[in-house]
Design a protein around this motif. Structure first.
Motif, short mmCIF file in Angstrom:
data_model
loop_
_atom_site.label_atom_id
_atom_site.label_comp_id
_atom_site.label_asym_id
_atom_site.label_seq_id
_atom_site.Cartn_x
_atom_site.Cartn_y
_atom_site.Cartn_z
N VAL A 18 -18.32 -22.94 10.40
CA VAL A 18 -19.13 -21.71 10.42
C VAL A 18 -18.21 -20.51 10.26
CG1 VAL A 18 -20.79 -20.34 11.75
CG2 VAL A 18 -20.70 -22.83 12.09
N SER A 19 -18.45 -19.70 9.23
CA SER A 19 -17.66 -18.47 9.09
C SER A 19 -18.45 -17.32 9.70
CB SER A 19 -17.36 -18.19 7.61
OG SER A 19 -18.55 -17.96 6.91
N ILE A 20 -17.72 -16.37 10.25
CA ILE A 20 -18.36 -15.18 10.84
C ILE A 20 -17.87 -13.98 10.05
CG2 ILE A 20 -18.50 -13.70 12.88
CD1 ILE A 20 -18.24 -17.44 13.25
N THR A 21 -18.81 -13.24 9.48
CA THR A 21 -18.42 -12.19 8.53
C THR A 21 -19.37 -11.01 8.65
OG1 THR A 21 -17.60 -12.06 6.25
CG2 THR A 21 -19.81 -12.94 6.53
N SER A 22 -19.03 -9.88 8.00
CA SER A 22 -19.91 -8.71 8.15
C SER A 22 -19.81 -7.70 7.03
CB SER A 22 -19.57 -7.98 9.45
OG SER A 22 -18.24 -7.49 9.39
N GLY A 23 -18.83 -7.85 6.15
CA GLY A 23 -18.59 -6.78 5.19
C GLY A 23 -17.90 -5.62 5.89
N LYS A 24 -18.60 -4.97 6.79
CA LYS A 24 -18.03 -3.81 7.50
C LYS A 24 -17.08 -4.23 8.62
CE LYS A 24 -19.77 0.01 10.31
NZ LYS A 24 -18.75 0.98 9.95
N SER A 160 -24.60 1.90 7.92
CA SER A 160 -23.49 1.41 7.09
C SER A 160 -23.24 -0.08 7.30
CB SER A 160 -22.21 2.21 7.37
OG SER A 160 -21.85 2.03 8.72
N SER A 161 -23.58 -0.61 8.46
CA SER A 161 -23.42 -2.04 8.70
C SER A 161 -24.44 -2.83 7.86
CB SER A 161 -23.61 -2.35 10.18
OG SER A 161 -23.75 -3.72 10.38
N LEU A 162 -25.66 -2.29 7.80
CA LEU A 162 -26.70 -2.94 6.98
C LEU A 162 -26.29 -2.96 5.51
CD1 LEU A 162 -30.03 -1.64 8.49
CD2 LEU A 162 -29.58 -3.98 7.79
N THR A 163 -25.79 -1.82 5.04
CA THR A 163 -25.37 -1.72 3.64
C THR A 163 -24.25 -2.72 3.35
OG1 THR A 163 -25.69 0.63 3.96
CG2 THR A 163 -24.72 -0.04 1.88
N ASP A 164 -23.31 -2.82 4.27
CA ASP A 164 -22.16 -3.70 4.04
C ASP A 164 -22.55 -5.18 4.17
OD1 ASP A 164 -20.89 -1.35 3.72
OD2 ASP A 164 -19.31 -1.71 5.19
N ALA A 165 -23.46 -5.47 5.08
CA ALA A 165 -23.94 -6.86 5.20
C ALA A 165 -24.66 -7.25 3.91
CB ALA A 165 -24.91 -6.98 6.39
N TYR A 166 -25.46 -6.34 3.40
CA TYR A 166 -26.15 -6.62 2.14
C TYR A 166 -25.14 -6.84 1.02
CZ TYR A 166 -28.98 -6.08 -2.01
OH TYR A 166 -29.57 -6.31 -3.23
N ALA A 167 -24.10 -6.01 1.01
CA ALA A 167 -23.09 -6.11 -0.06
C ALA A 167 -22.40 -7.48 -0.05
CB ALA A 167 -22.06 -5.00 0.09
N ILE A 168 -22.05 -7.97 1.13
CA ILE A 168 -21.34 -9.25 1.15
C ILE A 168 -22.29 -10.40 0.80
CG2 ILE A 168 -21.51 -9.81 3.65
CD1 ILE A 168 -18.47 -10.71 3.25
N ILE A 169 -23.54 -10.29 1.20
CA ILE A 169 -24.52 -11.32 0.83
C ILE A 169 -24.70 -11.33 -0.69
CG2 ILE A 169 -27.00 -11.86 0.93
CD1 ILE A 169 -26.88 -10.88 3.90
N LYS A 170 -24.79 -10.13 -1.25
CA LYS A 170 -24.99 -10.02 -2.70
C LYS A 170 -23.82 -10.62 -3.49
CE LYS A 170 -25.64 -6.55 -6.27
NZ LYS A 170 -25.76 -5.14 -6.54
N VAL A 171 -22.61 -10.27 -3.08
CA VAL A 171 -21.46 -10.72 -3.85
C VAL A 171 -21.23 -12.23 -3.64
CG1 VAL A 171 -19.71 -10.04 -2.17
CG2 VAL A 171 -19.12 -10.08 -4.56
N LEU A 172 -21.52 -12.74 -2.45
CA LEU A 172 -21.40 -14.20 -2.24
C LEU A 172 -22.46 -14.95 -3.05
CD1 LEU A 172 -20.56 -14.41 1.56
CD2 LEU A 172 -19.25 -15.48 -0.28
#
Ligand SMILES: Nc1ncnc2c1ncn2[C@@H]1O[C@H](COP(=O)(O)OP(=O)(O)OP(=O)(O)O)[C@@H](O)[C@H]1O
Ligand SMILES: [Mg+2]
Length: 279
Positions: A18-24, A160-172
């Motif tokens: 399990v990886s734990i990630t957030s973008g931000k 900004s956390s929401l934006t960054d979470a979305y960004a990492i989901i999108k790029v993955l």
């Protein structure tokens, strides 16, 4: 059939990764990894943490110690993997990683095989491997996430956390074809706020991406946690009745239930094969 093909297609072992990630940055990844690992250990689950934060490898500090060696020493051929693994709490071990983790791509095929042989033995030993990731969405962060069975995305109520979470989901999703993500809301007031945060993320994802987001729960903003962190202690250890400790334990219990994600990707060995580029 080449070895590389064989490794890529054959999931083995029983370790859940399990990886734990957030973008931000600064949303609570390392805190979550450490407390969750502690709780899994307390439930009798053998857990291995991989510190995959390039800049600020600090999982060891969360457990109140400073690791002497890291995966660097394994990649340099100075030590075996099992020699750098440090026990940090009952049933919980740590691979101090830091920047060393990213040296994996530069190893020769023979060196990778040696490492993977050592990793293969770990599969028998651990129920879970939790991977702490660095802030941001650079390739190193993406690799670590794409290699894990379950990607747990942390999000807080901050816009900004929401934006960054979305960004990492999108790029993955776009670069690594990941379609399933688990969402953990951190530093929220209560369940209602957690649901609102999850819903906002989920609405945007539904609108623009073809992914599914599973709600995994929430960790409340907790003063006890801050105090524990300041004294380099885990809140789950120091104050097990505090609101955040209870939620970490619930999350550990949830994670311990059988998951279909296990079948979709391989295990600990699969993880390292992906990471090192053998697959
Ligand atoms: N649920 C919570 N309640 C209160 N404080 C929290 C909570 N979760 C995390 N924090 C605090 O937030 C700060 C950042 O936490 P942490 O270092 O775990 O974040 P991170 O995402 O790993 O950061 P980085 O991206 O820099 O690696 C710490 O001071 C931590 O104590
Ligand atoms: Mg961190």
């Amino acid at each position: 059939m080449s070895n590389a093909f064989y490794y890529a297609k054959t999931p083995r072992g029983n370790t859940r990764t399990v990886s734990i990630t957030s973008g931000k940055g600064g949303v609570g990844k390392t805190t979550t990894v450490a407390n969750l690992a502690y709780c899994l250990g307390a439930l009798g689950k053998k857990t291995l943490i991989l510190d995959g934060d390039l800049g600020m490898a600090n999982v060891d500090i969360m457990f109140g110690l400073r690791a002497q060696h890291s995966i660097h020493d394994v990649l340099n051929g100075k030590m075996n993997l099992e020699e750098v693994i440090v026990p940090v709490s009952p049933n919980v071990d740590l691979i101090p990683g830091g920047s060393g983790v990213y040296g994996l791509h530069n190893l020769s095929f023979a060196q990778k095989q040696v490492l993977l042989d050592q990793v293969g033995q770990l599969d028998e030993e651990y129920d879970f491997m939790l991977i702490d990731t660095a802030p941001g969405i650079d390739d190193n962060v993406l690799y670590l996430n794409a290699a894990a069975q379950e990607i747990l995305v942390l999000v807080t109520p901050e816009p900004s956390s929401l934006t960054d979470a979305y960004a990492i989901i999108k790029v993955l999703n776009q670069k690594h074809q990941e379609t399933r993500f688990s969402i953990l809301c951190n530093q929220v007031k209560d369940e209602q706020e957690a649901m609102r945060v999850y819903q906002r993320l989920s609405d945007v994802a539904d609108q623009f991406l073809c992914v599914s987001l599973d709600y995994r729960g929430y960790i409340p903003a907790d003063l006890n946690l801050r105090q524990a962190t300041r004294s380099q202690q885990l809140v789950s250890m120091r104050n097990s009745d505090s609101p955040s400790s209870q939620k970490y334990l619930q999350l550990a219990e949830k994670l311990s239930l059988p998951s279909d994600l296990v079948e979709l990707k391989g295990s600990i060995q699969f993880f390292w094969e992906q990471l090192s580029g053998v697959a």
